[in-house]
Write a protein that holds these residues in place. Structure first.
Motif, PDB file in Angstrom:
ATOM      1  N   LEU A  20       0.826  -1.207   0.000  1.00 28.34           N
ATOM      2  CA  LEU A  20       0.000   0.000   0.000  1.00 28.34           C
ATOM      3  C   LEU A  20       0.862   1.261   0.000  1.00 28.34           C
ATOM      4  O   LEU A  20       0.565   2.233  -0.697  1.00 28.34           O
ATOM      5  N   GLY A  21       1.942   1.240   0.754  1.00 30.02           N
ATOM      6  CA  GLY A  21       2.858   2.381   0.754  1.00 30.02           C
ATOM      7  C   GLY A  21       3.498   2.607  -0.602  1.00 30.02           C
ATOM      8  O   GLY A  21       3.625   3.747  -1.060  1.00 30.02           O
ATOM      9  N   LEU A  22       3.897   1.524  -1.264  1.00 27.53           N
ATOM     10  CA  LEU A  22       4.448   1.656  -2.619  1.00 27.53           C
ATOM     11  C   LEU A  22       3.406   2.172  -3.596  1.00 27.53           C
ATOM     12  O   LEU A  22       3.708   2.993  -4.469  1.00 27.53           O
ATOM     13  N   ALA A  23       2.159   1.709  -3.451  1.00 27.75           N
ATOM     14  CA  ALA A  23       1.087   2.171  -4.340  1.00 27.75           C
ATOM     15  C   ALA A  23       0.804   3.657  -4.133  1.00 27.75           C
ATOM     16  O   ALA A  23       0.593   4.402  -5.107  1.00 27.75           O
ATOM     17  N   LEU A  24       0.795   4.112  -2.901  1.00 26.34           N
ATOM     18  CA  LEU A  24       0.580   5.537  -2.637  1.00 26.34           C
ATOM     19  C   LEU A  24       1.716   6.378  -3.194  1.00 26.34           C
ATOM     20  O   LEU A  24       1.487   7.444  -3.779  1.00 26.34           O
ATOM     21  N   SER A  25       2.939   5.923  -3.033  1.00 27.56           N
ATOM     22  CA  SER A  25       4.083   6.661  -3.571  1.00 27.56           C
ATOM     23  C   SER A  25       4.053   6.700  -5.094  1.00 27.56           C
ATOM     24  O   SER A  25       4.359   7.729  -5.703  1.00 27.56           O
ATOM     25  N   ALA A  26       3.669   5.598  -5.710  1.00 26.29           N
ATOM     26  CA  ALA A  26       3.584   5.560  -7.172  1.00 26.29           C
ATOM     27  C   ALA A  26       2.469   6.472  -7.676  1.00 26.29           C
ATOM     28  O   ALA A  26       2.629   7.146  -8.703  1.00 26.29           O
TER      29      ALA A  26
END
Length: 95
Positions: free
Chosen positions: A78-84
């Motif tokens: 989820l953190g990677l998705a938000l950053s992307a």
């Protein structure tokens, strides 16, 4: 019946500048939350696997008891998705 052939200038609206400033603050917010969520999840995974010191202890309240590894893995994704998504928003604003 003669009419002026020059186009009339359109008035500039202030809403476009305010929407771009709120958009940039949303990008910064999404990127920061995504980074902190990813970093905390990786810290939680390292704590579960290796017993290292937990850096972001507040995230342990978001994970159900007995499902720590799965919960931290979901938070990392989820953190990677938000950053992307923050990165994609910043690229859309430039182009």
């Amino acid at each position: 019946m003669t009419s002026s052939s020059s186009p009339t200038p359109r008035p500039t609206s202030s809403s476009s500048s305010s929407s771009s400033s709120s958009s940039s603050s949303n990008k910064g917010f999404l990127g920061t939350v995504g980074f902190l969520l990813f970093l905390g999840a990786v810290s939680g995974l390292l704590h579960e696997w290796l017993g290292w010191i937990r850096l972001f202890g507040f995230l342990r309240f978001l994970v159900p008891s007995g499902q720590e590894v799965f919960g931290y893995a979901v938070m990392a994704v989820l953190g990677l998705a938000l950053s992307a998504s923050a990165d994609r928003l910043s690229r859309r604003g430039r182009g």
